[in-house]
Design an enzyme around this catalytic site. Structure first.
Site, PDB file in Angstrom:
ATOM      1  N   ARG A  18      -5.644  -4.668  -3.689  1.00  0.00           N
ATOM      2  CA  ARG A  18      -5.488  -3.041  -3.664  1.00  0.00           C
ATOM      3  C   ARG A  18      -6.053  -2.870  -5.251  1.00  0.00           C
ATOM      4  O   ARG A  18      -6.647  -2.080  -4.753  1.00  0.00           O
ATOM      5  CB  ARG A  18      -4.166  -3.341  -4.039  1.00  0.00           C
ATOM      6  CG  ARG A  18      -3.702  -2.624  -2.787  1.00  0.00           C
ATOM      7  CD  ARG A  18      -1.418  -2.624  -3.044  1.00  0.00           C
ATOM      8  NE  ARG A  18      -1.620  -1.677  -1.038  1.00  0.00           N
ATOM      9  CZ  ARG A  18      -0.005  -1.455  -0.924  1.00  0.00           C
ATOM     10  NH1 ARG A  18       0.735  -1.699  -1.591  1.00  0.00           N
ATOM     11  NH2 ARG A  18       0.153  -1.596   0.734  1.00  0.00           N
ATOM     12  N   LYS A  20       9.161  -4.328  11.866  1.00  0.00           N
ATOM     13  CA  LYS A  20       8.980  -3.118  12.072  1.00  0.00           C
ATOM     14  C   LYS A  20       9.718  -2.444  13.258  1.00  0.00           C
ATOM     15  O   LYS A  20       8.773  -0.697  13.116  1.00  0.00           O
ATOM     16  CB  LYS A  20       9.515  -2.620  10.799  1.00  0.00           C
ATOM     17  CG  LYS A  20       8.884  -3.271   9.198  1.00  0.00           C
ATOM     18  CD  LYS A  20       8.871  -2.722   7.981  1.00  0.00           C
ATOM     19  CE  LYS A  20       8.434  -3.374   6.730  1.00  0.00           C
ATOM     20  NZ  LYS A  20       7.607  -3.083   5.621  1.00  0.00           N
ATOM     21  N   GLY A  45       0.818  -4.379   5.735  1.00  0.00           N
ATOM     22  CA  GLY A  45       0.417  -5.107   4.665  1.00  0.00           C
ATOM     23  C   GLY A  45       0.642  -7.029   5.504  1.00  0.00           C
ATOM     24  O   GLY A  45      -0.739  -7.832   4.849  1.00  0.00           O
ATOM     25  N   GLY A 101       3.403   1.791   4.630  1.00  0.00           N
ATOM     26  CA  GLY A 101       4.149   3.534   5.367  1.00  0.00           C
ATOM     27  C   GLY A 101       3.047   4.596   5.261  1.00  0.00           C
ATOM     28  O   GLY A 101       3.091   5.388   6.374  1.00  0.00           O
TER      29      GLY A 101
END
Ligand code: ADP
Ligand code: MG
Length: 412
Positions: free
Chosen positions: A39, A200, A366, A389
């Site tokens: 990042r 998730k 990620g 997200g």
């Protein structure tokens, strides 16, 4: 959205919201260090461009979730150190976010110099979107640039608050993320194949729903598959499977064009829903551990006391064929518990299939990015989304507050 080249930056202080929310680890002394600097590296083009044009830069980012007060382990000091190593700049880290010290350091900047503020979530006003805190941030600078795509789904002081107070523009990374992801939704090369895995499930139902409407095939792997297999009446044993997700999965199956109907049907029906592909075989383990007993299951009936931890060889073969025939591939979520070697094969094979695919390839998430990096394939895809997200919300069709705040922003 305005771009950074629309701003007159020479000699002016530019507050740049970056996403330095990097994974951390502890070194031998127990001090936090940067575990993965992807990042930071991805934020460099915007920062370099602004520096080259003579801007005085004030970088602001969050790291982790410090809940509105300073936490030594979540200081940006290790990030500042890595930035210096990567760039050779004599960068200053302010010990605070806003306050007299930060104002002084900001005032003292010369053209091309860089100041990094301390973790913006050390201030309670950040996540609360407090207007006073946003004003304090804005007062440090003349202009605002948002390049933190990973935080664009949050209406926080440093993302939306400041954008309303200063002439604003989008950074290179944010521009590229929004452009690429919007492109997948609006005008993809077909067939469009979405591969969704990971753990998730609740976070990804919305994305699967959207891709069922937009894509040609939706391919399910990882722990994500168990609510679907359960909805079809299969036994899932001790696999990760939240009972609450089963009705959602059932609804998605009903909304699809059918589960695994046909191979690459000739021609695409632009108005019909996507085909849904579910695993045909699984790799199971007694536990999620290196030394656990492991079996390749012929089919998807998971025995009691066993967990489905990876997709099986027939599934890999089927999914790889779908990926090879795609005009566009979007992949989010590992195919199994890939961090544990006995259960990494499915994720590795799908990562390789995506890397080899002739179509446009976009990867988000990620853990999916970590999987690509582990297999040395991060440069083999066309776009590696940094969003998490934010990526999922944009693909779901939600408007991102951080992006909206830049749209129609004034430029001085
Ligand atoms: P991403 O970050 O790419 O969006 P997620 O966070 O949704 O992905 O999920 C990643 C996690 O899912 C990984 O830690 C992986 O070990 C786990 N996982 C994938 N498949 C399984 C499975 N069958 N059983 C248990 N965990 C799984
Ligand atoms: Mg994850």
């Amino acid at each position: 959205m305005k771009s950074i080249d629309d701003l007159e930056v020479r000699g002016r202080r530019v507050l740049v919201r970056v996403d330095f929310n990097v994974p951390m680890q502890k070194d031998e002394q127990g001090d936090p260090t940067v575990a993965d600097d992807t990042r930071i590296v991805q934020a460099l083009p915007t920062i370099e461009r602004l520096r080259a044009r003579g801007a005085r830069l004030i970088l602001v980012s969050h790291l982790g979730r410090p809940e509105g007060r300073p936490e030594a382990d979540l200081s940006l000091a290790p990030v500042a150190e890595r930035l210096r190593e990567l760039t050779g700049w004599s960068l200053t880290l302010s010990p605070e976010v806003v306050g007299e010290r930060s104002r002084e350091l900001a005032r003292g900047l010369a053209d091309g110099e860089v100041l990094l503020l301390e973790n913006v979530r050390f201030e309670p006003g950040e996540t609360a979107g407090d207007p006073d805190f946003a004003r304090a941030l804005a007062e440090l600078a003349d202009l605002y640039v948002n390049d933190a795509f990973g935080a664009a789904h949050r209406a926080h002081a440093s993302t939306t608050g400041v954008a309303a107070l200063l002439p604003s523009a989008a950074g290179r990374l944010l521009e590229r993320e929004v452009g690429t992801l919007t492109g997948i939704l609006e005008s993809p090369e077909r067939p469009l194949v979405a591969i969704v895995g990971g753990a998730k499930v609740a976070d990804k139902i919305g994305v699967i729903d959207r891709f069922l409407a937009l894509a040609d095939a939706v391919v399910i792997g990882g722990a994500m598959c168990f609510p679907f297999l359960r909805a079809q009446g299969h036994a899932v044993g001790a696999s990760l499977c939240d009972a609450e997700e089963v009705p959602h999965a059932r609804r998605l199956i009903e909304r699809s064009a059918g589960v695994d109907v046909g191979d690459h049907p000739g021609g695409h029906d632009a108005h019909g829903p996507a085909r849904l592909l579910l695993p045909r075989d699984l790799v199971i383990g007694e536990r999620l551990a290196q030394d656990a007993e492991r079996r390749v299951l012929d089919g998807v009936e998971v025995p009691d006391g066993w967990m489905g931890l990876d997709i099986g060889p027939a599934t890999i073969e089927r999914y790889a064929r779908e990926i090879a025939g795609a005009g566009t591939v979007f992949w989010n979520g590992p195919m199994g518990a890939f961090e544990c070697k006995p259960f990494a094969q499915g994720t590795r094979a799908i990562a390789q299939a995506v890397a080899r695919a002739p179509g446009v390839t976009v990867v988000g998430g990620g853990d999916s990015a970590a999987a690509l990096a582990r297999f040395g394939l991060e440069d083999a895809v066309d776009h590696l989304s940094t969003g998490g997200g934010a990526t999922l919300e944009l693909l779901e069709g939600k408007r991102l507050p951080g992006v909206q705040a830049l749209e129609g922003a004034s430029v001085a």
